[in-house]
Write an enzyme that holds these catalytic residues in place. Structure first.
Site, PDB file in Angstrom:
ATOM      1  N   CYS A 137       0.600  -1.277   0.104  1.00 16.56           N
ATOM      2  CA  CYS A 137      -0.179  -0.084   0.126  1.00 16.56           C
ATOM      3  C   CYS A 137       0.891   1.224  -0.118  1.00 16.56           C
ATOM      4  O   CYS A 137       0.435   2.413  -0.442  1.00 16.56           O
ATOM      5  CB  CYS A 137      -0.815  -0.135   1.208  1.00 16.56           C
ATOM      6  SG  CYS A 137      -1.846  -1.456   1.335  1.00 16.56           S
TER       7      CYS A 137
ATOM      8  N   HIS B 232      -9.511   3.263  -2.036  1.00 20.96           N
ATOM      9  CA  HIS B 232      -8.033   2.686  -1.895  1.00 20.96           C
ATOM     10  C   HIS B 232      -7.356   1.899  -3.014  1.00 20.96           C
ATOM     11  O   HIS B 232      -7.374   0.638  -2.815  1.00 20.96           O
ATOM     12  CB  HIS B 232      -7.919   1.918  -0.710  1.00 20.96           C
ATOM     13  CG  HIS B 232      -6.340   1.513  -0.324  1.00 20.96           C
ATOM     14  ND1 HIS B 232      -5.400   2.218  -0.656  1.00 20.96           N
ATOM     15  CD2 HIS B 232      -6.016   0.396   0.386  1.00 20.96           C
ATOM     16  CE1 HIS B 232      -4.220   1.478  -0.087  1.00 20.96           C
ATOM     17  NE2 HIS B 232      -4.771   0.545   0.789  1.00 20.96           N
TER      18      HIS B 232
END
Lengths: 381, 76
Positions: free
Chosen positions: A84, A329
């Site tokens: 991430c 996301h």
């Protein structure tokens, strides 16, 4: 070291997109170049962050493909994978390339394409950032990992379900005014608490949604209009699996990167006006707020519930873009979407504008704390 | 097979537990997992309990298995 600046930033809308991974990356890169006024021929190197570009999209060497589409010539290109935190790391490398004097301008992009794949494949793909020898084998997911973090934080500090829900409520309120956010409908505490369980005690509205999207930044050594300077862009590593973790209520990669960033910028948590941090789950924002030193350990949950980080009057505002919980996301793009929001905040161009933002901080977390970047932006008047 | 609870001076405890209700490929939901504190380290263990009655942190457990094959924890 040469001073480094953000000459331009851009992002695509986050959410479901029919565009390919390559097209998303190229769109964000083109828009950032246009915003910066820098010609493609002036770019000396390109870094592209993506996590599952290879596992799901079966595309390696993405950065070289993007460079060709953008007309960057034969500049050195690097595809960056840090789960991430891939985009945060891409920014750090671009800043180091310019800061070292090896080039006058660098482009960095983060991109991800997730929603066209079956959920179990995406869940398994995201799980590649967990320890394969232990946690993957046991069936742990990221929701499961942060469920454990939430349970541990609740046991140690008394953090409640309502405290966690308050994070989601705040960030959905913020995201409601962000035109590129995936979710723009505010939710209430009861909505969060009534949403379905994903990994106890976390419910659906405690979890950031997977998304497609890209974001980009042009880094230069010359001061651009607006004067947004990269005062620090630091990175640290940490645990990949539970077997490496001593304390489930803190991420040492975050505390290390934050400490280095504060030192390099010669600033402290009290100097920060606006923060974009990695709220992949509601509990993550509580832990991150404490790890970044914005609020004392064990006190963030109640303070966030009391609205301390809502609007920055006074104090710090956290995730005015809506954060991952609202903006969405697209994993490898998130770190540069944070930077885009902060640049808007520091130049007075944000849709949910901080009243007097002078210093911004971005925090991008990869895996279960395997890597983290902390970037501090200031304005050279 | 290791049995960590076989050592009377060494009783692992649950640090945190969760029920994974949306699993990845190959795992059946609900999947009950725990972070088990075994001395100075944490283990990821399958927890043999009713998913609707998670034991609280600090609950002592018996842990069997190996790191290669995975750990299973049972409250004692």
């Amino acid at each position: 070291m040469v001073s480094t600046y953000l000459a331009g930033t851009a992002m695509t809308p986050f959410g479901r997109s029919d565009a390919s991974l390559l097209d998303l990356a190229v769109t964000a890169g083109k828009d950032a170049l246009l915003e910066s006024g820098i010609e493609p021929s002036e770019i000396g190197c390109l870094y592209v962050g993506t996590f599952l570009g290879q596992s799901l999209e079966r595309q390696g060497v993405l950065a070289s493909l993007v460079a060709r589409e953008l007309g960057l010539g034969n500049v050195p290109t690097t595809t960056v994978e840090g789960a991430c935190a891939s985009a945060g790391i891409a920014l750090r490398h671009a800043a180091m390339a310019v800061g070292s004097g090896s080039t006058g301008a660098a482009l960095c992009i983060g991109a991800e394409k997730l929603t066209s794949h079956p959920l179990d494949e995406v869940t398994a793909g995201l799980g590649e950032a967990l320890d394969r020898e232990t946690d993957q084998r046991a069936g742990l997911t990221f929701a499961g990992f942060f469920g454990l973090v939430a349970a541990a934080h609740a046991a140690r500090f008394g953090t409640t379900r309502r405290d966690m829900a308050a994070v989601s409520v705040k960030n959905r309120e913020h995201g409601a005014s962000n035109p590129v956010a995936m979710f723009r409908r505010p939710v209430g505490q009861d909505d969060v608490l009534a949403s379905r369980l994903i990994a106890d005690p976390l419910r659906l509205l405690d979890c950031s949604p997977i998304a497609d999207g890209a974001a980009a930044a042009v880094v230069t050594g010359d001061r651009p209009d607006g004067g947004v300077r990269i005062a620090a862009c630091e990175q640290a590593s940490g645990a990949v699996g539970l077997r490496h973790i001593e304390d489930l209520t803190t991420f040492p990669a975050t505390t290390s990167a934050a400490g280095a960033a504060y030192a390099r910028a010669d600033l402290g948590p009290r100097d920060i006006d606006v923060v974009e941090l990695h709220d992949c789950f509601s509990i993550a924002e509580i832990v991150d707020t404490e790890d970044l030193g914005l609020l004392p350990r064990g006190e963030a949950a109640a303070a966030i519930s009391d609205g301390v980080t809502l609007d920055g009057t006074p104090g710090v505002v956290v995730n005015p873009s809506g954060g991952l919980l609202s903006r969405g996301h697209p994993v490898g793009a998130t770190g540069l979407a944070q930077i885009h929001e902060l640049r808007l905040q520091l130049t007075g161009a944000a849709t949910r504008q901080h009243p007097s933002a002078e210093v911004g901080l971005a925090h991008n977390l990869g895996g279960c704390g395997a890597t983290a970047t902390v970037t501090i932006l200031t304005v050279d008047r | 097979m290791d049995d960590l609870a076989a050592d009377a001076d060494h009783l692992p405890t649950i640090e945190a537990a969760t029920v994974v209700r949306v699993t990845a490929t190959g795992f059946e939901a609900p999947l009950v997992l725990a972070a088990v504190r075994d001395g100075g380290r944490l283990l990821t263990a399958r927890l043999e309990v009713d998913p609707e009655a998670l034991p609280p942190p600090g609950t002592p457990v018996s842990v069997t298995g190996t790191e290669a094959d995975g750990w299973t924890a049972t409250p004692v």
